[in-house]
Motif scaffolding. Sequence first.
Motif, PDB file in Angstrom:
ATOM      1  N   LEU A   1       0.832  -1.202   0.000  1.00 23.01           N
ATOM      2  CA  LEU A   1       0.000   0.000   0.000  1.00 23.01           C
ATOM      3  C   LEU A   1       0.867   1.251   0.000  1.00 23.01           C
ATOM      4  CD1 LEU A   1      -2.750  -0.851   2.648  1.00 23.01           C
ATOM      5  CD2 LEU A   1      -2.847  -1.152   0.180  1.00 23.01           C
ATOM      6  N   LEU A   2       0.394   2.287  -0.637  1.00 30.51           N
ATOM      7  CA  LEU A   2       1.061   3.572  -0.528  1.00 30.51           C
ATOM      8  C   LEU A   2       1.068   4.018   0.931  1.00 30.51           C
ATOM      9  CD1 LEU A   2      -0.262   5.679  -3.559  1.00 30.51           C
ATOM     10  CD2 LEU A   2       1.957   4.537  -3.317  1.00 30.51           C
ATOM     11  N   ALA A   3       2.081   4.748   1.306  1.00 32.67           N
ATOM     12  CA  ALA A   3       2.188   5.220   2.689  1.00 32.67           C
ATOM     13  C   ALA A   3       1.020   6.132   3.036  1.00 32.67           C
ATOM     14  CB  ALA A   3       3.510   5.955   2.883  1.00 32.67           C
ATOM     15  N   PRO A   4       0.525   6.059   4.269  1.00 37.32           N
ATOM     16  CA  PRO A   4      -0.599   6.906   4.679  1.00 37.32           C
ATOM     17  C   PRO A   4      -0.192   8.330   5.007  1.00 37.32           C
ATOM     18  CG  PRO A   4       0.091   5.533   6.500  1.00 37.32           C
ATOM     19  CD  PRO A   4       0.939   5.115   5.320  1.00 37.32           C
ATOM     20  N   LEU A   5       1.122   8.595   5.028  1.00 43.46           N
ATOM     21  CA  LEU A   5       1.655   9.887   5.453  1.00 43.46           C
ATOM     22  C   LEU A   5       2.288  10.599   4.273  1.00 43.46           C
ATOM     23  CD1 LEU A   5       2.559  11.836   7.799  1.00 43.46           C
ATOM     24  CD2 LEU A   5       4.648  10.447   7.916  1.00 43.46           C
ATOM     25  N   ASN A   6       1.978  11.876   4.119  1.00 42.58           N
ATOM     26  CA  ASN A   6       2.607  12.697   3.093  1.00 42.58           C
ATOM     27  C   ASN A   6       3.321  13.867   3.765  1.00 42.58           C
ATOM     28  OD1 ASN A   6       3.007  13.499   0.205  1.00 42.58           O
ATOM     29  ND2 ASN A   6       1.906  15.306   0.928  1.00 42.58           N
ATOM     30  N   ILE A   7       4.633  13.947   3.541  1.00 39.81           N
ATOM     31  CA  ILE A   7       5.454  15.063   4.014  1.00 39.81           C
ATOM     32  C   ILE A   7       5.985  15.747   2.761  1.00 39.81           C
ATOM     33  CG2 ILE A   7       7.424  15.747   5.437  1.00 39.81           C
ATOM     34  CD1 ILE A   7       7.191  12.913   6.737  1.00 39.81           C
ATOM     35  N   SER A   8       5.621  16.984   2.538  1.00 36.74           N
ATOM     36  CA  SER A   8       5.942  17.631   1.266  1.00 36.74           C
ATOM     37  C   SER A   8       7.451  17.635   1.032  1.00 36.74           C
ATOM     38  CB  SER A   8       5.400  19.065   1.235  1.00 36.74           C
ATOM     39  OG  SER A   8       5.903  19.834   2.309  1.00 36.74           O
ATOM     40  N   GLY A   9       7.861  17.065  -0.092  1.00 34.24           N
ATOM     41  CA  GLY A   9       9.272  16.986  -0.455  1.00 34.24           C
ATOM     42  C   GLY A   9       9.999  15.798   0.133  1.00 34.24           C
ATOM     43  N   THR A  10       9.328  15.009   0.981  1.00 31.57           N
ATOM     44  CA  THR A  10       9.975  13.886   1.669  1.00 31.57           C
ATOM     45  C   THR A  10       9.113  12.634   1.521  1.00 31.57           C
ATOM     46  OG1 THR A  10      10.836  15.471   3.292  1.00 31.57           O
ATOM     47  CG2 THR A  10      11.019  13.139   3.850  1.00 31.57           C
TER      48      THR A  10
END
Length: 449
Positions: free
Chosen positions: A422-431
């Motif tokens: 699964l795609l990660a549940p967390l999005n950190i812009s640029g990371t």
Amino acid sequence: MTDLLNTIQAALALPATAPTFNGAGALPSAFAVTDLASASIAAAGQAVARLIEQQTGRLPEVSVDRRLASFWFASSIRPQGWQVPPLWDAVAGDYASADGWIRLHTNAPHHRAAAERVLGKVADRADMAGKVARWNAAELEEAIVQANGCAAQMRSAQDWQRHPQGLAVNSEPLVQRETFAAARETPWLGSIARPLAGVKVLDLTRVLAGPVASRFLAGLGADVLRIDSPTWNEPGVVPDMTLGKRCARLDLKRSDDRQVFEGLLKDADILIHGYRADALERLGYTAAEWQALAPGLIDVGLNAYGWSGPWRNRRGFDSLVQMSCGIAQAGMAWKQADTPVPLPVQALDHATGYLMAASALQALSERLRSGRGGSARVSLARTAKCLLEAGQVPEQPALRAEEPGDQGLVVEQTAWGPAHRLLAPLNISGTPLQWDLPAQELGSHRAQW
């Protein structure tokens, strides 16, 4: 959600700012399990963002997909053409005793052997049920624990509040943090895209909480080396939990393996361990020993039942803590069921794992700032208290059974065959969270950096 997030942010000394939450996810329970999943993952993301801000002056935005967070708290891997082995031993589970309910944890062969030393050899669940029914739950729990096994009587939250161990856990912070005088000045070798590049993580944890933490750190670029004993295996969770890691085996009771381990420790930046409070001490490794061997080390420890009180050295797992602290009994009342009703996933494990990862990141930020190492201590029982204090919630519609479409999956060539992750549940812009290694078998690498 707000109360849980605020509690976790305060425990980690994170700013009380709100990440963005999107999507819908519901894990049906008497308690706010999806909120716990989303809040703990968000806090780990905030710790990453603060590290990046400290090093670059740029504060990334953090957002969490609640639906994916709910899925990741169950399992992130979807095998293609092969199957993950069962999570539970054939006789593990809940049993009616003469005066209530008890859970037996028999996944490890030596834990099943301990239960059978008390109850006698069993052929199947029906056989086990007949033997358990003759016992008082509290007496059986104590007998199995004394035999070095794992068991938990079902208690109500009120009973747990009055229990000596419940009282001890209530007096502990959600995260016990300490900064050491011993210093190690190390430069930041990372980047916005891979903030933990060059960071060495020595992982001595098993099953779920600690491996969740080290998996998260690996997704940020850390070099994670997991160490297991020569005989340990956990086939039902390894494909989910070894993502991004190298896995080796050492026997810390052998002098030559201890020398290898101590060499690894000297070069480690972060140590993550999940032994009982006295287990490492009996092997000759105390917090003072860690710092003597590796000045400036970041030391993150996990315990099941807390770091004080009469059960501080008791073996425990998520499912047992849920029985002890009142979660399973509250679920039973909520569902109007005649058997214990635990959380729909091992949420205490997963949430505590993200607390461990966030603690390691906070300590790393401190070391980059001051050169000083630090420690953090967390427990499944204290995370359970956090969830219980958030209160019960109205019944939620179940998370839909269908999986995310192709846009929500990544192809992974694991040691067992192809799988979708699964795609990660967390999005950190640029990371972006991304893992350089697929899931591996335990012991598939050499014990070296």
